[in-house]
Design a protein around this motif. Structure first.
Motif, short mmCIF file in Angstrom:
data_model
loop_
_atom_site.label_atom_id
_atom_site.label_comp_id
_atom_site.label_asym_id
_atom_site.label_seq_id
_atom_site.Cartn_x
_atom_site.Cartn_y
_atom_site.Cartn_z
N LYS A 69 0.82 -1.22 0.00
CA LYS A 69 0.00 0.00 0.00
C LYS A 69 0.85 1.27 0.00
N SER A 70 1.98 1.25 0.70
CA SER A 70 2.85 2.43 0.72
C SER A 70 3.39 2.75 -0.67
N VAL A 71 3.65 1.71 -1.45
CA VAL A 71 4.15 1.89 -2.81
C VAL A 71 3.03 2.45 -3.70
N LEU A 72 1.84 1.89 -3.57
CA LEU A 72 0.70 2.39 -4.35
C LEU A 72 0.40 3.85 -4.04
N ARG A 73 0.50 4.24 -2.77
CA ARG A 73 0.27 5.64 -2.39
C ARG A 73 1.31 6.56 -3.02
N SER A 74 2.56 6.17 -2.94
CA SER A 74 3.63 6.98 -3.53
C SER A 74 3.46 7.11 -5.03
N PHE A 75 3.09 6.00 -5.67
CA PHE A 75 2.89 6.04 -7.12
C PHE A 75 1.76 7.00 -7.47
N HIS A 127 1.83 10.09 -10.06
CA HIS A 127 1.08 9.94 -11.31
C HIS A 127 -0.41 9.75 -11.01
N PRO A 128 -1.09 10.79 -10.56
CA PRO A 128 -2.49 10.64 -10.15
C PRO A 128 -3.43 10.22 -11.27
N ASP A 129 -3.08 10.51 -12.51
CA ASP A 129 -3.96 10.20 -13.64
C ASP A 129 -3.57 8.94 -14.40
N ALA A 130 -2.57 8.22 -13.93
CA ALA A 130 -2.11 7.02 -14.64
C ALA A 130 -3.18 5.93 -14.63
N ASP A 182 1.62 7.07 -21.36
CA ASP A 182 0.92 8.34 -21.49
C ASP A 182 1.06 8.80 -22.93
N GLU A 183 0.76 10.06 -23.21
CA GLU A 183 0.77 10.54 -24.59
C GLU A 183 2.17 10.51 -25.21
N LYS A 184 3.23 10.43 -24.41
CA LYS A 184 4.60 10.42 -24.92
C LYS A 184 5.18 9.02 -25.05
N GLY A 185 4.53 8.02 -24.45
CA GLY A 185 5.03 6.66 -24.51
C GLY A 185 5.05 6.00 -23.15
N GLU A 186 5.81 4.90 -23.05
CA GLU A 186 5.85 4.13 -21.81
C GLU A 186 6.65 4.84 -20.73
#
Length: 156
Positions: free
Chosen positions: A35-41, A45-48, A89-93
């Protein structure tokens, strides 16, 4: 005996060729990521969307291939001590590395636009300006100011 050793070395050379081409590692389910990793991610990147997670360094690969091309410094570890998150995203991986505690280490993404002029000058001065560029990434590292670039070149 020498013939047997030659056959083994020949087979091993094909394995090394496969290693250098980098295969897709076997992923892990998001629910198994700490969960700590998911929160940091999510903070980074909130819109990923469509995020894929992998243990890092990758030791379990489809077809027994490995991908040592991304952040080889972390290969010093004998077992996965990090998570890698990938999404597009719009630029790639976009690729991110986090430790098990959720601390962010690095983000790598395709370069948007041209390399800075100073780098182009260095490539030209070192004789690499005529080499073919296959991939150029911008790399941001935790604790490091500035931008870093990863450039794959071949002399064709």
């Amino acid at each position: 005996m020498n013939k047997f050793l030659g056959i083994i070395l020949f087979a091993f050379s094909f394995l090394l060729i496969g290693v250098s081409h980098g295969q897709e590692p076997i992923g892990i389910e998001t629910k198994k990521v700490r969960k700590s990793v998911l929160r940091s991610f999510k903070e980074l990147h909130p819109d990923a969307t469509n995020v894929k997670w992998y243990p890092y360094p990758h030791h379990s690969y489809k077809d027994s291939k490995v991908d040592p091309t991304f952040l080889p410094i972390l290969w010093e570890n004998s077992s996965p001590n990090f998570y890698e998150a990938r999404f597009s995203d719009e630029k790639g991986e976009v690729r991110n590395i986090f430790d098990f505690g959720g601390s962010w280490y690095v983000t790598s993404r395709p370069l948007a636009g041209n390399l800075p002029q100073e780098i182009e000058v260095q490539l030209k001065e070192k004789g690499y300006s005529i080499w073919k560029r296959h991939n150029v990434e911008q790399v941001n590292k935790s604790g490091e100011d500035g931008k870093f670039y990863k450039i794959w070149l071949t002399n064709e």
